[in-house]
Write an enzyme that holds these catalytic residues in place. Structure first.
Site, PDB file in Angstrom:
ATOM      1  CE  LYS A   1      -3.862  -2.416   2.100  1.00 37.46           C
ATOM      2  NZ  LYS A   1      -4.647  -2.805   3.277  1.00 37.46           N
TER       3      LYS A   1
ATOM      4  CD  GLN B   1      -3.498  -4.251   6.417  1.00 33.93           C
ATOM      5  OE1 GLN B   1      -3.613  -3.230   5.755  1.00 33.93           O
ATOM      6  NE2 GLN B   1      -3.878  -5.429   5.968  1.00 33.93           N
TER       7      GLN B   1
ATOM      8  CG  ASP C   1      -9.953  -0.066   5.091  1.00 31.14           C
ATOM      9  OD1 ASP C   1      -9.811  -0.602   3.982  1.00 31.14           O
ATOM     10  OD2 ASP C   1      -9.110  -0.144   6.009  1.00 31.14           O
TER      11      ASP C   1
HETATM   12  N1  GUN Z   1      -6.761  -6.614   6.081  1.00 35.25           N
HETATM   13  C1  GUN Z   1      -7.023  -7.362   4.964  1.00 35.25           C
HETATM   14  N2  GUN Z   1      -7.635  -6.606   4.027  1.00 35.25           N
HETATM   15  C2  GUN Z   1      -7.754  -5.371   4.542  1.00 35.25           C
HETATM   16  C3  GUN Z   1      -8.301  -4.146   4.032  1.00 35.25           C
HETATM   17  O1  GUN Z   1      -8.812  -4.044   2.917  1.00 35.25           O
HETATM   18  N3  GUN Z   1      -8.230  -3.093   4.884  1.00 35.25           N
HETATM   19  C4  GUN Z   1      -7.712  -3.190   6.118  1.00 35.25           C
HETATM   20  N4  GUN Z   1      -7.710  -2.095   6.889  1.00 35.25           N
HETATM   21  N5  GUN Z   1      -7.197  -4.298   6.621  1.00 35.25           N
HETATM   22  C5  GUN Z   1      -7.221  -5.380   5.820  1.00 35.25           C
END
Ligand code: GUN
Length: 304
Positions: free
Chosen positions: A54, A98, A121
């Site tokens: 990311k 995350q 998100d």
């Molecule tokens: N963990 C796995 N996929 C995601 C996601 O799309 N966002 C977040 N914040 N954590 C994750």
């Protein structure tokens, strides 16, 4: 018949290129690029990989990345306090915490601390409610990526039947609502649903998001259907050597490939779209907060 492979890497690259162009225009017009803060607590290996991806993609799109790595034993109150600081920081447009968080931290409390305007998100109650009510808001990234892939594969989605397997907050529930916003007829199925194979066989678009390797068999799939496999499961792969593993989806790929019209591989299907959608959300969050005109080619579903 063999299904067409849906190239998620190529789709994600196209979306990322549009995001990068938009970020460049915004930076030229307004003197700053959109900024994303990523919070990672602990050292879960998969999360480390996702977060590194990311951060890299944010920078490659010409945007600003703020990285906050906290040790696994960080108290919940400290994570909440960091989120509050990022909420108040005018140089931050989007915040991503995350998941999963270490077990002593209540994810719900951290998510509740996020400013909905920066919740890239789409996990806050505010953004969930906006999605459920068909009002504009930030949408969860992975299901938003699924809709992009379905549109690119099938064109207009109106009237199509969609089965979503899995009712998670991050994927299944929002996927069902996003396809509803596309005027699809949606079934949201889960581990207690009766006769999953029959439910799936009705679907023109099948979204599998349960985290069970190979759950969806070939004879669950309507001939010609579009299959979007969200599962990322690590399984033993003794054929690659002792102790080796490989990634598989929730769909038994070889069986499904013989029946479906189009299918996403794992890896390289839905996965790459998550980051591209995150970058898009960061640009949209910056525009909404600053009152900048959102780039037309980044708009998500039409307002209901
Ligand atoms: N963990 C796995 N996929 C995601 C996601 O799309 N966002 C977040 N914040 N954590 C994750």
């Amino acid at each position: 018949m063999t299904a067409r492979l849906i190239d998620g890497k190529a789709s994600a690259a196209r979306l990322r290129a549009r995001v990068a162009a938009a970020a460049g225009r915004l930076a030229a017009e307004h003197g700053r690029a959109p900024a994303l803060a990523v919070v990672l607590v602990g050292d879960d290996p998969a999360s480390q990989v996702y977060v590194a991806g990311k951060v890299k993609a944010t920078r490659e799109a010409g945007m600003i990345s703020h990285e906050h790595r906290l040790p696994a034993h960080t108290p919940e109150a400290e994570v909440v306090a960091l989120v509050a600081r990022l909420n108040a920081d005018p140089a931050v447009d989007g915040i991503l915490v995350q998941l999963p968080l270490p077990s002593h931290i209540e994810a719900d409390r951290v998510i509740a601390a996020l400013s909905p305007a920066k919740d890239v998100d789409g996990l806050t109650t505010e953004n969930q409610g906006r999605l459920a009510g068909g009002r504009p808001g930030l949408r969860p990234c992975t299901p938003a990526g699924c809709v992009v892939l379905a549109r690119e594969t099938l064109g207009r989605l109106q009237g199509l039947r969609v089965a979503v397997l899995g009712r998670s907050l991050l994927v299944g529930r929002p996927a069902a609502l996003l396809f509803l916003a596309e005027d699809c007829t949606v079934t949201l199925a889960h581990s207690r649903s009766r006769d999953l194979p029959a439910l799936c066989r009705e679907a023109d678009i099948l979204v599998a998001a349960v985290g069970r390797p190979g759950l969806v068999r070939g004879d669950w799939i309507k001939p010609g259907a579009c299959v979007l496999d969200v599962g990322i499961n690590r399984v033993p792969a003794p054929e690659r050597g002792e102790g080796k593993t490989r990634l598989v989806g929730d769909v038994a790929f070889e069986e499904a490939e013989a029946v479906a019209g189009a299918i996403t591989p794992v890896p390289g299907g839905v996965g790459p779209m998550t980051i591209a959608a995150l970058l898009r959300n960061t640009v949209l969050a910056a525009c909404a907060r600053e009152g900048w005109a959102p780039p037309a080619d980044l708009e998500t579903e039409p307002a209901a």
